[in-house]
Design a protein around this motif. Structure first.
Motif, mmCIF file in Angstrom:
data_model
loop_
_atom_site.group_PDB
_atom_site.id
_atom_site.type_symbol
_atom_site.label_atom_id
_atom_site.label_comp_id
_atom_site.label_asym_id
_atom_site.label_seq_id
_atom_site.Cartn_x
_atom_site.Cartn_y
_atom_site.Cartn_z
ATOM 1 N N HIS A 83 0.827 -1.219 0.000
ATOM 2 C CA HIS A 83 0.000 0.000 0.000
ATOM 3 C C HIS A 83 0.861 1.268 0.000
ATOM 4 N N LYS A 84 2.120 1.150 -0.447
ATOM 5 C CA LYS A 84 3.034 2.308 -0.537
ATOM 6 C C LYS A 84 3.152 3.059 0.788
ATOM 7 N N VAL A 85 3.365 2.314 1.855
ATOM 8 C CA VAL A 85 3.417 2.951 3.177
ATOM 9 C C VAL A 85 4.646 3.859 3.315
ATOM 10 N N LEU A 86 5.699 3.571 2.538
ATOM 11 C CA LEU A 86 6.897 4.417 2.652
ATOM 12 C C LEU A 86 6.597 5.857 2.221
ATOM 13 N N ASP A 87 5.724 6.018 1.225
ATOM 14 C CA ASP A 87 5.316 7.371 0.808
ATOM 15 C C ASP A 87 4.676 8.115 1.979
ATOM 16 N N GLY A 88 3.812 7.411 2.701
ATOM 17 C CA GLY A 88 3.139 8.012 3.853
ATOM 18 C C GLY A 88 4.128 8.409 4.931
ATOM 19 N N LEU A 89 5.104 7.536 5.179
ATOM 20 C CA LEU A 89 6.096 7.825 6.222
ATOM 21 C C LEU A 89 6.998 8.989 5.809
ATOM 22 N N LEU A 90 7.344 9.054 4.524
ATOM 23 C CA LEU A 90 8.160 10.181 4.050
ATOM 24 C C LEU A 90 7.391 11.489 4.196
ATOM 25 N N LEU A 91 6.097 11.456 3.848
ATOM 26 C CA LEU A 91 5.282 12.675 3.982
ATOM 27 C C LEU A 91 5.070 13.053 5.445
ATOM 28 N N ALA A 92 5.161 12.063 6.336
ATOM 29 C CA ALA A 92 5.016 12.357 7.770
ATOM 30 C C ALA A 92 6.300 12.946 8.343
ATOM 31 N N GLY A 93 7.287 13.141 7.488
ATOM 32 C CA GLY A 93 8.517 13.804 7.938
ATOM 33 C C GLY A 93 9.612 12.860 8.381
ATOM 34 N N VAL A 94 9.498 11.576 8.021
ATOM 35 C CA VAL A 94 10.553 10.621 8.393
ATOM 36 C C VAL A 94 11.646 10.666 7.321
ATOM 37 N N PRO A 95 12.898 10.944 7.700
ATOM 38 C CA PRO A 95 13.967 10.991 6.700
ATOM 39 C C PRO A 95 14.206 9.600 6.087
ATOM 40 N N PRO A 96 14.539 9.551 4.791
ATOM 41 C CA PRO A 96 14.784 8.247 4.160
ATOM 42 C C PRO A 96 15.830 7.412 4.898
ATOM 43 N N ALA A 97 16.860 8.068 5.436
ATOM 44 C CA ALA A 97 17.914 7.313 6.124
ATOM 45 C C ALA A 97 17.356 6.575 7.349
ATOM 46 N N VAL A 98 16.385 7.187 8.023
ATOM 47 C CA VAL A 98 15.776 6.541 9.194
ATOM 48 C C VAL A 98 15.022 5.283 8.754
ATOM 49 N N LEU A 99 14.312 5.400 7.642
ATOM 50 C CA LEU A 99 13.594 4.229 7.104
ATOM 51 C C LEU A 99 14.584 3.131 6.733
ATOM 52 N N PHE A 100 15.705 3.541 6.140
ATOM 53 C CA PHE A 100 16.729 2.570 5.755
ATOM 54 C C PHE A 100 17.258 1.826 6.982
ATOM 55 N N PHE A 101 17.625 2.571 8.026
ATOM 56 C CA PHE A 101 18.217 1.923 9.198
ATOM 57 C C PHE A 101 17.199 1.013 9.907
ATOM 58 N N ALA A 102 15.943 1.430 9.921
ATOM 59 C CA ALA A 102 14.916 0.589 10.556
ATOM 60 C C ALA A 102 14.751 -0.715 9.780
ATOM 61 N N LYS A 103 14.650 -0.603 8.471
ATOM 62 C CA LYS A 103 14.444 -1.812 7.645
ATOM 63 C C LYS A 103 15.679 -2.707 7.709
ATOM 64 N N ALA A 104 16.875 -2.084 7.645
ATOM 65 C CA ALA A 104 18.109 -2.871 7.689
ATOM 66 C C ALA A 104 18.234 -3.589 9.034
ATOM 67 N N THR A 105 17.788 -2.947 10.111
ATOM 68 C CA THR A 105 17.869 -3.590 11.433
ATOM 69 C C THR A 105 16.956 -4.814 11.500
ATOM 70 N N VAL A 106 15.761 -4.684 10.936
ATOM 71 C CA VAL A 106 14.852 -5.844 10.896
ATOM 72 C C VAL A 106 15.511 -6.976 10.111
ATOM 73 N N ASN A 107 16.109 -6.623 8.971
ATOM 74 C CA ASN A 107 16.772 -7.638 8.149
ATOM 75 C C ASN A 107 17.945 -8.280 8.891
ATOM 76 N N ILE A 108 18.681 -7.476 9.666
ATOM 77 C CA ILE A 108 19.810 -8.016 10.441
ATOM 78 C C ILE A 108 19.304 -9.083 11.416
ATOM 79 N N LEU A 109 18.204 -8.785 12.098
ATOM 80 C CA LEU A 109 17.667 -9.739 13.075
ATOM 81 C C LEU A 109 17.190 -11.030 12.398
ATOM 82 N N VAL A 110 16.569 -10.869 11.220
ATOM 83 C CA VAL A 110 16.111 -12.057 10.473
ATOM 84 C C VAL A 110 17.325 -12.889 10.041
ATOM 85 N N LEU A 111 18.360 -12.208 9.535
ATOM 86 C CA LEU A 111 19.551 -12.918 9.063
ATOM 87 C C LEU A 111 20.289 -13.604 10.218
ATOM 88 N N CYS A 112 20.292 -12.972 11.387
ATOM 89 C CA CYS A 112 20.941 -13.585 12.552
ATOM 90 C C CYS A 112 20.258 -14.919 12.889
#
Lengths: 228, 237
Positions: A83-112
């Motif tokens: 549902h293109k939630v990233l567009d909503g989060l960007l419009l809510a003022g979340v910097p792209p780098a914050v989205l990147f680090f959050a997603k990468a952290t989830v991926n790190i935990l899955v990979l661990c």
């Protein structure tokens, strides 16, 4: 401070979603165990010397991790793309780098989780124990997983809108990860054979350098990956 | 004198070889409700995405006022911009929590409950968004957009999945936000239900503005809105 707060909140909801749906972690755990079982039985039936098996272990382990993780992370942005939630989060003022680090952290935990399963099953079947070198091996694994996750997150974001994303992701990602895995295999071999991880090791410097570069690239390029 | 929130000058955009918008210009003032009219494929949604900052124009510029940059834009579209596997309440809570300007949201437990009640979502608050009907999903998306005290609201066919009561509620919510100084740009075909809130109408055809009812006084504006609507109907015959 705002960025840190946003990171913690987004991470909370991404983890909640991952916990609720569990498709990436289930896929990775299943593939890791199946691959380890197949490789383990294949090597065992060849009746190889324990020393040869120990020598083969790092390459098999990281091959298992590399391929399975690419398959599991292919769905990394499935929830966000739906549902293109990233567009909503960007419009809510979340910097792209914050989205990147959050997603990468989830991926790190899955990979661990996938790595723990792969090491345990493959180690048991090949009779190789990493328990005496737990600290050193964990340090190497963490560096590889962080670098892998950073690169996989940015490539998954770039390919999320593509119709052939499940084909494109491994085709783009895996060649870029080769240097990371050469380092991982060499360092795991060093740990198993010598029981140490010298800080002066060129492989360790290269691994740390690559991880830093991949994380920096991911944080910088994510804005373009989630843009039009 | 009302402040101009946003000015788009000569905005153009193509997708592959298809020109969707060409030389499109408009300005949006505080307190204005601008209806964006046009047939399917006339470039309304693309223009809204460019105004929201989600799409880069190939030519032209979009200038945003300091007030708009400070208070931000709320955007409602067909894509819900929600997590389908999170519940309605979790989605609204997440957006309240991550907002960069905390005070600009009706945040906290009270604000969240108020927002859920306002949009009639109380019986559905703990259901995953993917399990809701299209109309209820649209309400969650509107609740997310209206919970934020933005300077500009961009709504892409907001009433397409809504029943009459919810559309009336939407019109009321628009009027309340306008009285607080907010502006709206609404792309719609639902003139029967949304024309009453408009202060201005703009007609797009072939990716260009062909009629703009912009006028200084509200009386003239209302008249011009009707003229633009008539022109839109003529084009669609």
């Amino acid at each position: 401070m705002i960025a840190l707060r946003q990171f913690s909140r987004i991470l909370k909801y991404m983890l909640l979603l991952e916990f609720r749906v569990r498709d990436a972690v289930t896929l990775l755990l299943s593939l890791s165990i199946m691959f380890a079982v197949i490789a383990g039985f294949g090597i065992t039936s060849a009746s190889l010397e324990p020393r040869v098996r120990e020598r083969l272990f790092p390459a098999l382990l990281w091959l298992c991790f590399m391929v399975n993780a690419a398959v599991a992370l292919g769905r990394s942005f499935e929830y966000e793309s739906e549902h293109k939630v990233l567009d909503g989060l960007l419009l809510a003022g979340v910097p792209p780098a914050v989205l990147f680090f959050a997603k990468a952290t989830v991926n790190i935990l899955v990979l661990c989780a996938g790595q723990v399963a792969g090491v345990t099953v493959l180690g048991m079947l090949l009779g190789v124990s990493l328990v005496p070198h737990f600290g050193l091996f964990s340090a190497v694994s963490l560096l590889v997983i962080v670098g892998y996750s950073a690169l996989a997150t940015i490539v998954a974001a770039l390919t999320a809108g593509a119709r052939l994303r499940n084909v494109l992701l491994p085709l783009i990602l895996l060649p870029l990860l080769f240097p990371l895995f050469f380092c991982a295999i060499e360092l795991t071999t060093l740990i198993l054979e010598q029981g140490l991880l010298p800080l002066s090791s060129q492989w360790l410097s290269l691994l740390a350098g690559l991880t830093v570069v991949y994380v920096a690239l991911g944080a910088t390029l994510f804005e373009f990956a989630v843009g039009d | 004198m009302k402040d101009v929130l946003l000015v788009a000058k000569g905005v153009a955009r193509s997708f592959r070889s298809t020109r969707v918008l060409s030389e499109c210009s408009l300005a949006v003032q505080e307190g204005e409700v601008l209806l964006l009219l046009g047939a399917n494929g006339s470039g309304k949604s693309t223009l809204l995405r460019i105004l929201a900052g989600l799409l880069r124009p190939e030519a032209g510029v979009v200038e945003r006022s300091p007030l708009l940059l400070e208070r931000g834009v709320s955007y409602h579209a067909h894509c819900l911009m929600l997590y389908g596997d999170l519940t309605a309440a979790e989605n609204l809570q997440m957006f309240a929590e991550v907002s960069a300007t905390k005070q600009s949201w009706s945040s906290g437990a009270g604000g969240l409950t108020e927002s859920i009640q306002e949009w009639g979502l109380a019986p559905h608050r703990n259901r995953a968004v993917n399990q809701l009907s299209k109309g209820l999903q649209a309400r969650v998306s509107l609740a997310r957009g209206f919970a934020r005290a933005s300077a500009l609201y961009l709504l892409d066919e907001p009433s397409s999945a809504l029943d009459d009561n919810t559309t009336k509620h939407l019109c009321g919510a628009i009027s309340r936000k306008v009285s607080e100084g907010a502006a709206f740009v609404i792309a719609t075909h639902d003139l029967a239900r949304l024309a009453s809130v408009a202060t201005r109408a703009l007609l797009l055809s072939g990716g260009a503005v062909v009629n703009d009812s912009q006028a200084p006084s509200s009386e003239v504006a209302a008249h011009s809105v009707q003229q633009t609507i008539e022109r839109y109907r003529e084009l669609n015959r």
